[in-house]
Scaffold this motif. Sequence first.
Motif, PDB file in Angstrom:
ATOM      1  N   TRP A  39     -13.451  12.454   5.358  1.00 48.65           N
ATOM      2  CA  TRP A  39     -13.085  12.799   6.735  1.00 48.65           C
ATOM      3  C   TRP A  39     -12.462  11.603   7.457  1.00 48.65           C
ATOM      4  N   ILE A  40     -13.023  10.427   7.249  1.00 47.63           N
ATOM      5  CA  ILE A  40     -12.472   9.215   7.879  1.00 47.63           C
ATOM      6  C   ILE A  40     -11.061   8.957   7.348  1.00 47.63           C
ATOM      7  N   ALA A  41     -10.874   9.092   6.044  1.00 53.04           N
ATOM      8  CA  ALA A  41      -9.557   8.878   5.436  1.00 53.04           C
ATOM      9  C   ALA A  41      -8.553   9.900   5.955  1.00 53.04           C
ATOM     10  N   LYS A  42      -8.982  11.154   6.031  1.00 49.55           N
ATOM     11  CA  LYS A  42      -8.096  12.225   6.500  1.00 49.55           C
ATOM     12  C   LYS A  42      -7.614  11.941   7.924  1.00 49.55           C
ATOM     13  N   ALA A  43      -8.495  11.429   8.768  1.00 53.08           N
ATOM     14  CA  ALA A  43      -8.130  11.098  10.149  1.00 53.08           C
ATOM     15  C   ALA A  43      -7.122   9.952  10.205  1.00 53.08           C
ATOM     16  N   SER A  44      -7.084   9.117   9.170  1.00 56.91           N
ATOM     17  CA  SER A  44      -6.169   7.975   9.123  1.00 56.91           C
ATOM     18  C   SER A  44      -4.814   8.318   8.523  1.00 56.91           C
ATOM     19  N   MET A  45      -4.719   9.464   7.883  1.00 54.18           N
ATOM     20  CA  MET A  45      -3.486   9.854   7.193  1.00 54.18           C
ATOM     21  C   MET A  45      -2.472  10.441   8.166  1.00 54.18           C
ATOM     22  N   LYS A  46      -1.239   9.990   8.036  1.00 51.10           N
ATOM     23  CA  LYS A  46      -0.153  10.536   8.845  1.00 51.10           C
ATOM     24  C   LYS A  46       0.798  11.356   7.976  1.00 51.10           C
ATOM     25  N   THR A  47       0.538  11.372   6.664  1.00 49.38           N
ATOM     26  CA  THR A  47       1.398  12.083   5.721  1.00 49.38           C
ATOM     27  C   THR A  47       0.537  12.859   4.724  1.00 49.38           C
ATOM     28  N   ASN A  48       1.212  13.532   3.813  1.00 49.53           N
ATOM     29  CA  ASN A  48       0.526  14.181   2.698  1.00 49.53           C
ATOM     30  C   ASN A  48       0.011  13.110   1.742  1.00 49.53           C
ATOM     31  N   PRO A  49      -0.840  13.475   0.789  1.00 47.18           N
ATOM     32  CA  PRO A  49      -1.307  12.498  -0.200  1.00 47.18           C
ATOM     33  C   PRO A  49      -0.133  11.818  -0.914  1.00 47.18           C
ATOM     34  N   ILE A  50      -0.322  10.561  -1.251  1.00 47.25           N
ATOM     35  CA  ILE A  50       0.703   9.756  -1.917  1.00 47.25           C
ATOM     36  C   ILE A  50       0.914  10.259  -3.341  1.00 47.25           C
ATOM     37  N   ASP A  51       2.169  10.362  -3.746  1.00 47.70           N
ATOM     38  CA  ASP A  51       2.523  10.650  -5.134  1.00 47.70           C
ATOM     39  C   ASP A  51       2.787   9.330  -5.836  1.00 47.70           C
ATOM     40  N   GLY A  52       2.598   9.294  -7.133  1.00 46.74           N
ATOM     41  CA  GLY A  52       2.895   8.097  -7.913  1.00 46.74           C
ATOM     42  C   GLY A  52       1.740   7.114  -7.958  1.00 46.74           C
ATOM     43  N   ASP A  53       2.002   5.984  -8.622  1.00 47.13           N
ATOM     44  CA  ASP A  53       0.969   4.971  -8.819  1.00 47.13           C
ATOM     45  C   ASP A  53       0.633   4.248  -7.517  1.00 47.13           C
ATOM     46  N   VAL A  54      -0.668   3.963  -7.360  1.00 47.06           N
ATOM     47  CA  VAL A  54      -1.136   3.269  -6.164  1.00 47.06           C
ATOM     48  C   VAL A  54      -2.036   2.099  -6.543  1.00 47.06           C
ATOM     49  N   GLY A  55      -2.170   1.187  -5.602  1.00 42.64           N
ATOM     50  CA  GLY A  55      -3.142   0.113  -5.693  1.00 42.64           C
ATOM     51  C   GLY A  55      -4.157   0.318  -4.587  1.00 42.64           C
ATOM     52  N   VAL A  56      -5.391  -0.087  -4.830  1.00 39.34           N
ATOM     53  CA  VAL A  56      -6.454   0.065  -3.839  1.00 39.34           C
ATOM     54  C   VAL A  56      -7.176  -1.264  -3.704  1.00 39.34           C
ATOM     55  N   LYS A  57      -7.318  -1.713  -2.466  1.00 39.12           N
ATOM     56  CA  LYS A  57      -8.087  -2.926  -2.171  1.00 39.12           C
ATOM     57  C   LYS A  57      -9.237  -2.536  -1.257  1.00 39.12           C
ATOM     58  N   LEU A  58     -10.460  -2.852  -1.685  1.00 36.42           N
ATOM     59  CA  LEU A  58     -11.654  -2.546  -0.901  1.00 36.42           C
ATOM     60  C   LEU A  58     -12.427  -3.829  -0.634  1.00 36.42           C
ATOM     61  N   THR A  59     -12.831  -4.000   0.598  1.00 40.59           N
ATOM     62  CA  THR A  59     -13.718  -5.099   0.964  1.00 40.59           C
ATOM     63  C   THR A  59     -14.976  -4.467   1.540  1.00 40.59           C
ATOM     64  N   HIS A  60     -16.067  -4.611   0.809  1.00 44.36           N
ATOM     65  CA  HIS A  60     -17.346  -4.023   1.211  1.00 44.36           C
ATOM     66  C   HIS A  60     -18.152  -5.094   1.943  1.00 44.36           C
ATOM     67  N   TYR A  61     -18.574  -4.794   3.147  1.00 42.43           N
ATOM     68  CA  TYR A  61     -19.464  -5.674   3.900  1.00 42.43           C
ATOM     69  C   TYR A  61     -20.840  -5.027   3.824  1.00 42.43           C
ATOM     70  N   ALA A  62     -21.770  -5.706   3.150  1.00 44.61           N
ATOM     71  CA  ALA A  62     -23.075  -5.093   2.866  1.00 44.61           C
ATOM     72  C   ALA A  62     -24.209  -6.048   3.190  1.00 44.61           C
ATOM     73  N   HIS A  63     -25.270  -5.483   3.691  1.00 41.65           N
ATOM     74  CA  HIS A  63     -26.484  -6.235   4.003  1.00 41.65           C
ATOM     75  C   HIS A  63     -27.519  -5.956   2.918  1.00 41.65           C
ATOM     76  N   GLY A  64     -27.814  -6.962   2.112  1.00 40.35           N
ATOM     77  CA  GLY A  64     -28.855  -6.815   1.100  1.00 40.35           C
ATOM     78  C   GLY A  64     -28.569  -5.783   0.034  1.00 40.35           C
ATOM     79  N   ASN A  65     -27.330  -5.423  -0.170  1.00 39.24           N
ATOM     80  CA  ASN A  65     -26.976  -4.399  -1.144  1.00 39.24           C
ATOM     81  C   ASN A  65     -26.897  -5.012  -2.539  1.00 39.24           C
ATOM     82  N   ARG A  66     -27.605  -4.427  -3.484  1.00 41.89           N
ATOM     83  CA  ARG A  66     -27.572  -4.924  -4.861  1.00 41.89           C
ATOM     84  C   ARG A  66     -26.790  -3.982  -5.773  1.00 41.89           C
TER      85      ARG A  66
END
Length: 120
Positions: A39-66
């Motif tokens: 739902w959060i991603a859908k609210a951020s989208m201004k277009t249809n899903p991307i076609d073709g190859d993609v790269g994804v960068k994630l930065t997780h901010y976590a408290h005590g997460n193992r």
Amino acid sequence: MIKFVIPLKPVPAVRMTQKSMYANKYAKRYLQYKKQVAWIAKASMKTNPIDGDVGVKLTHYAHGNRADIDNLFKGVTDALNKVVYNDDRQVKHMESSIIKCGKEEERTEVEVYRLEAVKQ
């Protein structure tokens, strides 16, 4: 490039069966997290899903997460299926990191980009 923030505690992907997805508390939590991320991603989208190859960068901010970093990555990328891209098989480059933070600062910062847009 698509950028957004998931203002939730990062939740790792879990192994589950058809039966355990309704009984296992970790499976239930993971499925609810995936739904919220979509739902959060859908609210951020201004277009249809991307076609073709993609790269994804994630930065997780976590408290005590193992949690394992690969399970955190999978939890987000599975949720982005059919929303940001058509299938997570399109992900050909991935970058992920975990940064320790206070409990009130937990979140995941997401960047998804077309690979043909990156000059190598």
